[in-house]
Scaffold this active site. Sequence first.
Site, PDB file in Angstrom:
ATOM      1  N   ASP A  74      12.625  -2.303  -3.161  1.00  0.00           N
ATOM      2  CA  ASP A  74      12.876  -1.389  -4.209  1.00  0.00           C
ATOM      3  C   ASP A  74      11.689  -0.961  -4.923  1.00  0.00           C
ATOM      4  O   ASP A  74      10.751  -1.315  -4.846  1.00  0.00           O
ATOM      5  CB  ASP A  74      13.973  -2.113  -5.089  1.00  0.00           C
ATOM      6  CG  ASP A  74      14.414  -1.266  -6.078  1.00  0.00           C
ATOM      7  OD1 ASP A  74      15.572  -0.611  -5.721  1.00  0.00           O
ATOM      8  OD2 ASP A  74      14.217  -0.846  -7.076  1.00  0.00           O
ATOM      9  N   GLN A  75      11.813   0.237  -5.497  1.00  0.00           N
ATOM     10  CA  GLN A  75      10.957   1.173  -6.093  1.00  0.00           C
ATOM     11  C   GLN A  75      11.291   1.474  -7.524  1.00  0.00           C
ATOM     12  O   GLN A  75      12.424   1.989  -7.687  1.00  0.00           O
ATOM     13  CB  GLN A  75      10.116   2.127  -5.160  1.00  0.00           C
ATOM     14  CG  GLN A  75       8.895   2.959  -5.834  1.00  0.00           C
ATOM     15  CD  GLN A  75       8.546   3.842  -5.200  1.00  0.00           C
ATOM     16  OE1 GLN A  75       9.084   4.813  -5.011  1.00  0.00           O
ATOM     17  NE2 GLN A  75       7.141   3.779  -4.740  1.00  0.00           N
TER      18      GLN A  75
END
Length: 197
Positions: A74-75
């Site tokens: 995830d970012q």
Amino acid sequence: MPSRTSANLILASQSAYRQAQLRQLGLPFTTAAAYINEEVLTGENAQQTAVRLAKTKTLKIAKEHANDYIIGCDQTAGLDDIILGKPGTEENAFNQLMQCQARTVTFYSALCVYSPENKQLIQHCTQTKVSFRELNESQIRSYIQRESPLDCAGSFKCEGLGISLFESIQSDDPSALIGLPLIALCTALQHTPFQPI
């Protein structure tokens, strides 16, 4: 190199960007969508959010595929105390880029790898500091029209025209800004059947 296995390598993402990144390593893999609630929790900062979401995605797919290796990621992006998510609309993208212009934004690219051999999680989060150029409204609108970065945290695609928005990038892993920190992933896959080399 460890011997091959009947286990699969599963990317817990439907992101075309992350799939393209993983293909760079020449590994056989499949994908599985990890539909989870991606809301930011009260009191959580951008890094904590990215780490939690990467872990949650990994564990969700691992429940269904306990004998396979799972890659979750995830970012998030943080500007001061504000978490910048995926804009979803052109107007939101415009507002995000107006906020970012002439400032430095920190991107957190979290990785979580599940190993079926010992049921352990290997976690890592790469920080990337992006300093944006001074941009005017016309430049920002032109960029959004040309690249439509509506599904990207921070409202840009660094692998495309988005690179023109930047003054500089600082990171231990240049691949992390696209969404999948490949250096950390290669380290996590050492001593597994999916070691790239």
